[in-house]
Design a protein around this motif. Structure first.
Motif, mmCIF file in Angstrom:
data_model
loop_
_atom_site.group_PDB
_atom_site.id
_atom_site.type_symbol
_atom_site.label_atom_id
_atom_site.label_comp_id
_atom_site.label_asym_id
_atom_site.label_seq_id
_atom_site.Cartn_x
_atom_site.Cartn_y
_atom_site.Cartn_z
ATOM 1 N N ASP A 73 27.824 -64.977 -30.951
ATOM 2 C CA ASP A 73 28.252 -63.661 -31.424
ATOM 3 C C ASP A 73 29.529 -63.252 -30.677
ATOM 4 N N LEU A 74 30.659 -63.796 -31.106
ATOM 5 C CA LEU A 74 31.915 -63.592 -30.382
ATOM 6 C C LEU A 74 32.425 -62.156 -30.427
ATOM 7 N N ASN A 75 32.070 -61.393 -31.462
ATOM 8 C CA ASN A 75 32.508 -59.999 -31.525
ATOM 9 C C ASN A 75 31.421 -59.032 -31.057
ATOM 10 N N ASP A 76 30.304 -59.566 -30.553
ATOM 11 C CA ASP A 76 29.246 -58.779 -29.907
ATOM 12 C C ASP A 76 28.713 -57.629 -30.758
ATOM 13 N N ASN A 77 28.557 -57.900 -32.083
ATOM 14 C CA ASN A 77 28.020 -56.846 -32.938
ATOM 15 C C ASN A 77 26.584 -57.117 -33.385
ATOM 16 N N GLY A 78 25.991 -58.253 -32.940
ATOM 17 C CA GLY A 78 24.606 -58.558 -33.257
ATOM 18 C C GLY A 78 24.369 -59.045 -34.668
ATOM 19 N N VAL A 79 25.448 -59.316 -35.402
ATOM 20 C CA VAL A 79 25.344 -59.746 -36.792
ATOM 21 C C VAL A 79 26.120 -61.039 -36.970
ATOM 22 N N MET A 80 25.536 -62.004 -37.685
ATOM 23 C CA MET A 80 26.278 -63.226 -37.996
ATOM 24 C C MET A 80 27.335 -62.889 -39.037
ATOM 25 N N ASP A 81 28.608 -63.057 -38.669
ATOM 26 C CA ASP A 81 29.690 -62.764 -39.589
ATOM 27 C C ASP A 81 30.851 -63.732 -39.351
ATOM 28 N N GLY A 82 31.937 -63.539 -40.067
ATOM 29 C CA GLY A 82 33.071 -64.445 -40.017
ATOM 30 C C GLY A 82 33.796 -64.504 -38.690
ATOM 31 N N ALA A 83 33.584 -63.550 -37.810
ATOM 32 C CA ALA A 83 34.258 -63.538 -36.510
ATOM 33 C C ALA A 83 33.514 -64.367 -35.463
ATOM 34 N N ASP A 84 32.347 -64.881 -35.809
ATOM 35 C CA ASP A 84 31.517 -65.615 -34.863
ATOM 36 C C ASP A 84 31.772 -67.119 -34.953
ATOM 37 N N LYS A 85 31.187 -67.866 -34.022
ATOM 38 C CA LYS A 85 31.342 -69.323 -33.946
ATOM 39 C C LYS A 85 30.046 -69.983 -34.387
ATOM 40 N N TYR A 86 30.134 -70.972 -35.289
ATOM 41 C CA TYR A 86 28.986 -71.709 -35.816
ATOM 42 C C TYR A 86 29.224 -73.192 -35.582
ATOM 43 N N PHE A 87 28.236 -73.896 -35.025
ATOM 44 C CA PHE A 87 28.462 -75.297 -34.696
ATOM 45 C C PHE A 87 27.150 -76.062 -34.565
ATOM 46 N N LEU A 88 27.286 -77.389 -34.627
ATOM 47 C CA LEU A 88 26.164 -78.302 -34.460
ATOM 48 C C LEU A 88 26.260 -78.901 -33.071
ATOM 49 N N CYS A 89 25.210 -78.691 -32.267
ATOM 50 C CA CYS A 89 25.238 -79.105 -30.859
ATOM 51 C C CYS A 89 23.799 -79.389 -30.423
ATOM 52 N N PRO A 90 23.266 -80.580 -30.735
ATOM 53 C CA PRO A 90 21.882 -80.892 -30.378
ATOM 54 C C PRO A 90 21.639 -80.878 -28.865
ATOM 55 N N LEU A 91 20.437 -80.508 -28.486
ATOM 56 C CA LEU A 91 20.021 -80.545 -27.094
ATOM 57 C C LEU A 91 19.538 -81.955 -26.759
ATOM 58 N N LEU A 92 19.887 -82.424 -25.573
ATOM 59 C CA LEU A 92 19.511 -83.768 -25.129
ATOM 60 C C LEU A 92 18.381 -83.665 -24.115
ATOM 61 N N GLY A 93 17.257 -84.253 -24.425
ATOM 62 C CA GLY A 93 16.120 -84.223 -23.510
ATOM 63 C C GLY A 93 16.196 -85.349 -22.512
ATOM 64 N N PRO A 94 15.376 -85.298 -21.516
ATOM 65 C CA PRO A 94 14.412 -84.233 -21.268
ATOM 66 C C PRO A 94 15.092 -83.036 -20.610
ATOM 67 N N GLY A 95 14.439 -81.876 -20.728
ATOM 68 C CA GLY A 95 14.919 -80.701 -20.034
ATOM 69 C C GLY A 95 14.656 -80.822 -18.538
ATOM 70 N N ARG A 96 15.308 -79.960 -17.769
ATOM 71 C CA ARG A 96 15.118 -79.981 -16.308
ATOM 72 C C ARG A 96 15.054 -78.544 -15.801
ATOM 73 N N ILE A 97 14.550 -78.369 -14.587
ATOM 74 C CA ILE A 97 14.341 -77.015 -14.053
ATOM 75 C C ILE A 97 15.580 -76.428 -13.390
ATOM 76 N N THR A 98 16.607 -77.234 -13.116
ATOM 77 C CA THR A 98 17.844 -76.721 -12.526
ATOM 78 C C THR A 98 19.008 -77.022 -13.457
ATOM 79 N N PRO A 99 20.057 -76.182 -13.405
ATOM 80 C CA PRO A 99 21.199 -76.414 -14.298
ATOM 81 C C PRO A 99 21.914 -77.676 -13.897
#
Length: 99
Positions: A73-99
């Protein structure tokens, strides 16, 4: 794809070329790989900047996880609209407890 680095950070601790994403339901961090920008059509899961970097409610194995179809939500209005960013970015497992 240009996710603002102030929002996404850089993935220098794991694998993939995308941001590290915190999954709230699992309390785990996941690496990701950015595959493509997408048009704003269909269902997307929101990524929210916060104290854990980018976070989302659901991750792999959770009902509600959309397999890496994200919107920022790049324009911080809480609505999906043309000003926002949409992309495909799968998560790679396994997850971990630290960044």
């Amino acid at each position: 794809m240009s996710i603002p680095t102030s929002v996404a950070g850089e993935n220098q601790k794991g694998r993939g070329n995308g941001p590290v994403i915190f999954v709230e339901s699992q309390q785990l961090y996941f690496d990701s790989i950015v595959l493509a920008d997408l048009p704003p059509k269909g269902r997307f899961q929101q990524l929210i900047p916060g104290e854990n970097g980018l976070s989302t409610e659901f991750g792999p194995g959770d009902v509600g996880h959309l397999g890496g179809r994200w919107w920022l939500d790049l324009n911080d209005n809480g609505v999906m609209d043309g000003a926002d960013k949409y992309f495909l970015c799968p998560l790679l497992g396994p997850g971990r407890i630290t960044p």
